[in-house]
Design an enzyme around this catalytic site. Structure first.
Site, PDB file in Angstrom:
ATOM      1  N   ARG A  43       6.636  21.513 -60.967  1.00  0.00           N
ATOM      2  CA  ARG A  43       5.331  21.573 -61.639  1.00  0.00           C
ATOM      3  C   ARG A  43       4.776  22.995 -61.772  1.00  0.00           C
ATOM      4  O   ARG A  43       3.557  23.197 -61.734  1.00  0.00           O
ATOM      5  CB  ARG A  43       4.288  20.678 -60.934  1.00  0.00           C
ATOM      6  CG  ARG A  43       4.667  19.230 -60.842  1.00  0.00           C
ATOM      7  CD  ARG A  43       4.821  18.546 -62.185  1.00  0.00           C
ATOM      8  NE  ARG A  43       5.351  17.216 -61.989  1.00  0.00           N
ATOM      9  CZ  ARG A  43       6.646  16.897 -62.181  1.00  0.00           C
ATOM     10  NH1 ARG A  43       7.513  17.803 -62.610  1.00  0.00           N
ATOM     11  NH2 ARG A  43       7.052  15.672 -61.982  1.00  0.00           N
ATOM     12  N   SER A  67      -1.628  13.176 -61.200  1.00  0.00           N
ATOM     13  CA  SER A  67      -1.514  13.500 -59.777  1.00  0.00           C
ATOM     14  C   SER A  67      -2.323  14.746 -59.460  1.00  0.00           C
ATOM     15  O   SER A  67      -2.182  15.775 -60.116  1.00  0.00           O
ATOM     16  CB  SER A  67      -0.054  13.751 -59.412  1.00  0.00           C
ATOM     17  OG  SER A  67       0.655  12.537 -59.545  1.00  0.00           O
ATOM     18  N   GLU A 104      -1.939  20.265 -57.648  1.00  0.00           N
ATOM     19  CA  GLU A 104      -1.154  20.289 -58.892  1.00  0.00           C
ATOM     20  C   GLU A 104      -2.092  20.542 -60.080  1.00  0.00           C
ATOM     21  O   GLU A 104      -1.782  21.291 -60.997  1.00  0.00           O
ATOM     22  CB  GLU A 104      -0.415  18.958 -59.082  1.00  0.00           C
ATOM     23  CG  GLU A 104       0.355  18.911 -60.393  1.00  0.00           C
ATOM     24  CD  GLU A 104       1.253  17.682 -60.526  1.00  0.00           C
ATOM     25  OE1 GLU A 104       1.784  17.204 -59.513  1.00  0.00           O
ATOM     26  OE2 GLU A 104       1.398  17.198 -61.659  1.00  0.00           O
TER      27      GLU A 104
END
Ligand code: FAD
Length: 284
Positions: free
Chosen positions: A159, A207, A278
């Site tokens: 990510r 998320s 994230e």
């Protein structure tokens, strides 16, 4: 160019104060002009796609937000190479390539961002990520100069990428031929799975924390701490998926940030795992 445009309108969280300026470029020249405008006035700038991985603070963004979307959403297949504009929605990329009979990005069907945001963040799902298919990215630097960056010059992690202070304009993706029927069937299955396991009908940014890399996911750790349903103001740890913080209707960014801190502290205290964000926090 819009002035004092509420970014809540441009994020999937439906949260966020105004951008001093918001530009929706129709082509790459417009992107360069927006960056020049920011440079001339000494303002910061930020690229946005569909705003599906950002939390914009309540004070907004005191500079130029460059929203990459329509106009920069080219889709072309050259043999097994997809050439796609950064503004193309990722689910559309997944659908069109599958329909054309090419595999590689079919699993991205439920990632509600753009190709540009996906490349920049190294988005992925169900064991696939942009890093595996990208062969070249076309990017614009802060001075408005366009460069082609080959895959081997980009370091992707989970990510994240090291693309830095650039705007992704286009991506070349290497795909593999596969029967469309098989890909469509897989996509239908993945979408059913998502509908059942995530709060897809509530404003959120997917998320919130990265999976920490150990045996347990961020969601499992948060769930273990009994935090599902925990609420601060209008922000709630989703009862359906513990790594999603949803906006139950009137959440402020401050509510979400307080809840993030609470979750992080509780998980650290009870499991000794330090969760890393994230979601990208933008603004003041
Ligand atoms: C319901 C839901 C489910 C999700 N599921 C997943 C999932 O399964 N897997 C996953 O990886 N993510 C998931 N996400 C998060 C998100 O969709 C992805 O990270 C997506 O790739 C972000 O793209 P975006 O266009 O919305 O980027 P934005 O949120 O607009 O921006 C994200 C970051 O990328 C930068 N950025 C955006 N566009 C560009 C560009 N053109 N050039 C340079 N930088 C840019 C921004 O500055 C910011 O730092 C989910 C989100 C939601 C709401």
């Amino acid at each position: 160019m819009l002035e004092s445009e509420p970014l809540a309108r441009h994020t999937t969280y439906r949260i966020g104060g105004p951008a001093r300026y918001l530009v929706m470029p129709a082509d790459t020249d417009d992107v360069a002009k927006a960056l020049e405008f920011a440079h001339d006035r000494g303002l910061p700038w930020v690229a946005l796609g569909l705003g599906s991985n950002v939390l914009v603070k309540d004070g907004g963004f005191p500079g130029v937000a460059v929203r990459i979307g329509k106009g920069l959403d080219r889709f072309e297949m050259k043999g097994a190479t997809a050439i796609v504009g950064a503004g193309l929605p990722t689910p559309l990329l997944a659908r069109r390539t599958a329909e054309a009979g090419f595999a590689g990005v079919e699993r991205f069907i439920g990632i509600p961002g753009t190709v540009g945001g996906g490349v920049y963040m190294n988005a992925g799902a169900h064991g696939a990520e942009f890093a595996e298919v990208l062969t070249e990215a076309s990017v614009m630097d802060a001075k408005g100069k366009i460069r082609q960056v080959p895959r081997k010059q980009i370091s992707f992690k989970y990510r994240s990428s090291n693309l830095g202070n650039v705007i992704v304009l286009e991506a070349k993706l290497a795909l593999i031929e596969e029967p469309p029927a098989k890909l469509k069937e897989l996509q239908a299955r993945l979408l059913r799975w998502r509908k059942a396991g995530t709060p897809f009908d509530q404003p959120c940014a997917g998320s919130v924390f990265k999976n920490p890399g150990g045996p347990r996911t961020a969601g499992a750790l948060i769930d273990e701490c009994g935090l599902k349903g925990f609420t601060i103001g209008g922000a709630q740890v989703s009862p359906l998926h513990a790594n999603y913080i949803v906006n139950t209707g009137n959440a402020t960014a401050s509510d979400v940030l307080k809840l993030i801190e609470h979750v992080r502290k509780t998980v650290a205290k009870k499991t000794s795992v330090e969760l890393e964000l994230e979601v990208k926090v933008i603004g003041v």
